[in-house]
Design an enzyme around this catalytic site. Structure first.
Site, short mmCIF file in Angstrom:
data_model
loop_
_atom_site.label_atom_id
_atom_site.label_comp_id
_atom_site.label_asym_id
_atom_site.label_seq_id
_atom_site.Cartn_x
_atom_site.Cartn_y
_atom_site.Cartn_z
CB SER A 175 -0.96 0.01 1.20
OG SER A 175 -2.05 -0.84 0.96
CE LYS A 220 -4.66 2.08 -0.31
NZ LYS A 220 -4.04 0.77 -0.18
CB SER A 255 -4.49 1.51 4.06
OG SER A 255 -3.64 1.06 3.02
CE LYS A 306 -1.40 3.86 2.87
NZ LYS A 306 -1.32 2.69 3.78
#
Length: 784
Positions: A71, A74, A313, A422
């Site tokens: 992720s 992202k 997320s 993140k």
């Protein structure tokens, strides 16, 4: 706006004093030490750390290796959305009609979606209220125009994923509730009754509810298996399983089928509730150029939506943003190729050339994307330097020990509140990239990508959290001491006897009276306690305080060998404490967890020794009986993988449970599974011996099994040679043991009759089977 001020001030603050070279050397030494130890030494690790204040590379390791970023992808999506669409961008949904409103009546209502990812049932109801107050009382057809996107609901990587959970939802230009539905499951009013299954939103023209959930005894264990199955422009919700009597309602989320019809049928339901008559159908179509605009409804700003995407997320929001980029900058209909082209244009502009990475979707789902740690650090540096979007981008990241997916990470470390990042998590993949301001005031950008380790994920993630703590500690007084402490892997350490007993008693009390308010304390204690006995009790208390978070900590703390548990049980008996961990493991095992089953089978022989623990035996006997009822296939697999002594002990305990509960062994699900695995035509000596234990009878010999096998049609089979063995399973059958009866488990509710209700019989509720439904009705709300 006030929320963004701290980030803006951080970005604009005067240049912090650069950490001294001795500090940086100490950091490098500590990082190298941590990376040289398991679990990171057995993984592919890429890492890049750069100073935001002087631009120097502070640490680099395998920084040009292409790894799966999960992720962390992202971050690319967020940067592209903010830099190409702007933080102030809003998604619009237009409501139009083929004719102006006349005496409260509209003709055809056209709903033209432009990919608003933030529409919820509550927002849709507010919109319906606005139509009511504008005078709308009647309308004809509802036409859903989702032509802003192409009709592809799933991007690259979804073909690797069979899950129908909410995080795997598809996308559409008309979407609602992140294209997920809430499924509420409530026990019936008596044992054996059908449970109540309700959905939110209650769009009955869209959902077909197939309820196969049974209410079991009050002290039973839960297993719920909801599935959503697209059926044309509707979605079938099939829910199977069991829920204990008087248990609290459970809510589970699953993705829906066609997003446009989910939106449209929910809209129709809300219009009817408001009193607006809908005389026509809900259908897909295109808005004509001559349609009259009634009202355009806007989302919140993109900066807020990106914040939601990164904090939790959200795969759904990420892919919606990617296709919106394609529609707005490359032309409608928006598609993944168009949106990813926009992202690649941006990366090239930021100094990351095409062909040096792999970008196939915007969320990072599954084995699709590849980036290097240096590329992600370059991206983070570039966005930091772009003032118009920097504050929205940085504030979208999770704050260590505070919120989002970082809420439970780095608690009690120098990184808490100082690090924004993140996360990224897949099977054998974890990543963490973001920003941190150290105790010395210097600001850093970092990226850590880890792939392909062996073993559990929790130790790997814990090691990455230590790296975050090291960066945050840079510049602290006494250089290197904090970093060295974080780099050292503390081995298990036995506590002193008196201290051990006192702590076990304290943590056991918290496990016996579970409360979510205790979770911060329990998690902090689990990080610091090194004694393996204390870690088991703490992990058990954490699971009991919040079962919905799963039993990962307990499975990690509970070793595969029963030796540590035996020591813990000895202390617990001395202190007259409840049996630790076993009930929690049984909860997980009833739900089919293979690791929990393995731990329980390892403990089972402790209950069958000459000096056996009667309380443990009773708990295991009752609990494993439930496991064989709720998850027979999973238990069968665990028995096959276990050493013979463990399998035999577990089967003896289950047999005792069958006898004490009055269960019909012939109908018991585990027994049925054994019969299917050992058919008459190909008998298995091992499975026959197991079945004999459950049915409390002598096991049949190989000869008698062969003689009882039905003859095939045609010529008779040749007589077996005297020395022939069963072809299906060469494992010799151990002698069947008739188990001794066990006492009723302490603390369990006793049946009102002579025996507890047959668990196998509970699989068939007294309500009408869902398959008997022929259409929607009060007794069968979901139809077929």
């Amino acid at each position: 706006m006030r929320r963004l001020l701290p980030v803006v001030m951080l970005a604009l603050s005067p240049l912090a004093a650069r950490a001294g070279q001795s500090d940086r050397d100490a950091l490098k030494k500590a990082v190298e030490q941590l990376l040289s130890q398991p679990p990171l030494s057995n993984a592919r690790v890429a890492m890049q750390v750069e100073s935001l204040d002087d631009g120097q590379v502070i640490y680099s390791r395998n920084c040009d290796d292409l790894l799966n970023p999960a992720s962390n992808t992202k971050l690319v999506t967020a940067a592209a959305g903010l830099l190409r669409l702007g933080p102030e961008y809003r998604f619009n949904t237009d409501y139009l009609s083929d004719k102006p409103l006349n005496n409260g009546r509209l003709g055809t209502l056209y709903v033209k979606g432009r990919a608003d990812p933030s529409v919820t049932t509550e927002r849709l109801d507010t919109l319906v209220g606005d139509l009511w107050h504008r005078g709308v009382r009647n309308l004809g057809d509802i036409v859903l125009d989702d032509s802003f996107f192409d009709r592809e609901e799933f991007g690259a990587g979804w073909e690797q994923e069979s899950s129908d959970k909410a995080w795997a939802a598809g996308v559409g230009a008309l979407s609602l509730n992140h294209n997920a539905v809430a499924i509420y499951i409530t026990p019936g009013d008596r044992t054996g009754a059908r449970a109540r299954v309700e959905v939110e939103p209650d769009a009955r023209d869209y959902f077909i509810v197939d309820n196969r959930v049974v209410t079991v005894r009050a002290n039973g264990r839960r297993k719920l298996r909801p599935r959503t199955i697209p059926e044309g422009d509707r979605t079938r919700i099939l829910v199977e399983g069991r829920i204990p009597l008087r248990a609290e309602s459970v809510v589970l989320y699953r993705r829906v089928g066609d997003p446009a019809f989910y939106y449209g049928q929910t809209l129709r339901m809300l219009l009817k509730k408001r009193g607006i008559r809908v005389s026509g159908r809900v259908k897909r179509g295109v808005t004509p150029q001559t349609a009259v605009l009634i009202q355009s409804y806007e989302s919140s700003e993109l900066g807020e939506i990106i914040r939601d995407m990164n904090k939790i997320s959200s795969n759904f929001i990420a892919e919606m943003v990617v296709k919106t980029l394609g529609a707005e900058l490359k032309g409608t209909p928006g598609s993944w190729p168009k949106g990813l082209e926009v992202a690649e244009d941006l990366l090239a502009e930021l100094g990351i050339p095409r062909g040096t990475y792999v970008l196939k979707n915007g969320s990072g789902l599954n084995d699709t994307n590849r980036f290097t740690a240096r590329q992600i650090a370059t991206l983070l540096q570039a966005v930091w330097k772009r003032f118009p979007v920097a504050s929205e981008f940085v504030s979208s990241l999770g704050i260590a020990a505070r919120d989002g997916t970082m809420r439970l990470r780095m608690e009690g470390t120098d990184a808490a509140g100082r690090l924004r990042a993140k996360t990224g998590t897949l099977e054998r993949v974890t990543a963490l990239s973001g920003y941190v301001q150290s105790l010395g005031g210097e600001r850093f950008v970092f990226s850590v990508l880890v792939n392909d380790w062996a073993g559990k994920s929790a130790p790997v993630i814990s090691s990455i959290d230590r790296l975050g703590g090291m960066l945050a500690a840079l510049g602290a007084p006494e250089p290197g001491i904090r970093e060295a402490a974080l780099a050292a892997v503390a081995p298990p350490q036995d506590a002193q006897p008196a201290e051990l007993k006192a702590r076990i008693a304290t943590y056991s009390a918290l496990a016996s009276a579970p409360d979510k308010k205790n979770l911060p304390f329990l998690r902090s204690a689990l990080r610091t306690e090194r004694d393996p006995l204390l870690r088991i009790v703490l992990a058990d208390a954490i699971y009991r305080s919040d079962p919905e978070q799963g039993g990962g900590a307990l499975l990690e703390a509970m070793p595969a060998s029963p030796d540590v548990f035996l020591r813990l049980r000895s202390v617990g008996r001395e202190l007259s404490l409840p049996i630790p961990a076993i009930s929690s493991l049984l909860d997980l095992a009833v739900d089919g967890n293979a690791e929990a089953l393995a731990r329980l089978l390892a403990v089972a022989p402790l209950a069958r020794t000459a000096e056996r623990d009667e309380q443990l035996a009773a708990l295991l006997s009752d609990g494993l009986l439930e496991v064989g009822d709720a998850s027979p296939e999973e238990l069968f697999s665990a028995l096959r993988a276990a050493p013979p002594s463990q399998a035999q002990a577990a089967l003896e305990l289950i047999s005792t449970g069958i006898e004490q509960s009055g269960t019909d062994a012939a109908k018991y699900p585990l027994a049925l599974t054994l019969r299917r695995a050992s058919p008459e035509g190909a008998p298995s000596a091992r499975f026959e011996s197991w079945l004999a234990v459950l049915e409390r009878r002598p096991a049949r010999s190989a000869e008698s099994m062969a003689q009882s096998a039905p003859a095939s049609t045609g010529s008779p089979p040749p007589a077996p040679a005297p020395s022939s063995a069963p072809a299906a399973d060469p494992t010799p059958a151990p002698p069947a043991v008739v188990p001794a009866p066990l006492p009723q488990p302490a603390g369990l509710l006793k049946p009102t009759g002579p025996a507890r209700a047959n668990p196998a019989a509970l699989a068939t509720p007294d309500a009408k089977p869902a398959s008997a439904c022929t259409g929607p009705s009060p007794t069968c709300p979901g139809g077929g």
